[in-house]
Scaffold this active site. Sequence first.
Site, PDB file in Angstrom:
ATOM      1  N   PHE A   1       6.082  42.977  40.081  1.00 59.58           N
ATOM      2  CA  PHE A   1       5.411  44.059  39.407  1.00 59.58           C
ATOM      3  C   PHE A   1       4.269  44.003  40.066  1.00 59.58           C
ATOM      4  CE2 PHE A   1       3.155  46.201  35.980  1.00 59.58           C
ATOM      5  CZ  PHE A   1       4.012  46.977  35.843  1.00 59.58           C
TER       6      PHE A   1
ATOM      7  N   ASP B   1      -1.587  39.301  44.275  1.00 60.75           N
ATOM      8  CA  ASP B   1      -1.604  40.110  43.107  1.00 60.75           C
ATOM      9  C   ASP B   1      -1.979  39.077  41.962  1.00 60.75           C
ATOM     10  OD1 ASP B   1      -1.344  41.433  40.490  1.00 60.75           O
ATOM     11  OD2 ASP B   1       0.156  42.663  41.255  1.00 60.75           O
TER      12      ASP B   1
ATOM     13  N   LYS C   1      -7.237  43.004  34.407  1.00 63.63           N
ATOM     14  CA  LYS C   1      -7.077  42.201  33.021  1.00 63.63           C
ATOM     15  C   LYS C   1      -8.009  41.665  32.426  1.00 63.63           C
ATOM     16  CE  LYS C   1      -1.852  42.241  33.030  1.00 63.63           C
ATOM     17  NZ  LYS C   1      -1.801  43.277  31.883  1.00 63.63           N
TER      18      LYS C   1
END
Length: 400
Positions: free
Chosen positions: A140, A224, A253
Amino acid sequence: MTVTASDSWQSRFDTHIMRTLGMPLRLLVRGEGAYVWDDTGKEYLDFLAGIAVNSLGHAHPVFVDAVSQQAATLAHVSNYFSTPPQLELAERLTRLTGAGEGGRAYFCNSGAEANEAAFKLARLNSTERRTRIVALENGFHGRTMGALALTGKPAMREPFEPMPAGVEHIDTSIEALDAAIDDTVAALFIEPIKGEAGVLGLPAGFLRRARELTERHGVLLVLDEIQTGVGRTGEWFSYMHDGVTPDAVTLAKGMAGGFPIGSLVTFGWASDLFSKGMHGSTFGGNPLATATANAVLTEIETAGLVENAAKRGREVRAVISEIDSPLIGELRGQGLLIGVGLTEPVAVEVSNAALDAGLIINAPNDSSLRLAPPLIIGDDEVREFGNRLRAAFAAVDGAR
């Protein structure tokens, strides 16, 4: 707008919020440390931290002071100008990631935007022969079009096809890696731990083999680290567990503890691919976001929170292992990014029971639970987590 007693927050949400989300589980109104409270006054131990975002928990003084002081000084200037916090953060990220003197940072506002920038970086490594971009199945990388093209979940991509061309998805195996990577590949995108898939790690040696193959064939290795970065796994970045140096890393994040920011950091030759005008963001790198990120990262570093993530992760795993429930199958992840593999597809029931018991965790799929608590948790939070998770499993076991 006047809100009457008959206007429930659920009704207001259903009426006015775009239907890209399900109905929220609670209406949260306040937070402090690792705890939040809803509109009824009920307290919850937050072991999701905004999905690995609130590194310092809620209302941490460092975060509050950074936002307040910078907002009173300079909040936004556009990308025609630079500011001291922007320069400081770029220098800090190239140091923390290991990119060093040859490293550069691009700033944006989210993880998806960071991966969009990385997608364009990959295209800049393309030639007439080098046209393929490889990513992993079940990975994802975001919901914008480029990031979605990289995401290895067909059900998420299909409503929006055709996707940007050139992306292939492979099994997460060294055999598939060996078969896929050659001189026709521009970039390889990898999540070191697949958080949205249930906190699934890579096979042993996978990342090191990926680095060997990409270096041999001139392929960009893009990691990522949006969910795994900023100390969450017990290292500043997850690739450090394997002693691997990527060509680019995306992060967001936990970097600013709840303030929106993202970044693409490039290493070595990858830092020379972008040139003026090829990419940009109106809000990216603004002084309010970068000052907050500097403050949060300084606190993580000086307070030993990377080490705390490693220590508390071991303790949380030990607590889960001691829970007597036939539903608990396996533990996955690193540091304070923890996945609980269940023996039956009851993750939603367990996460709902946990919420009733005053514990916030997440069910990324039917048979997995995800935990990503603030990096600040200590003895009291670990102990209380055990009490509340034990109550949740007891409730689900008892109802069966």
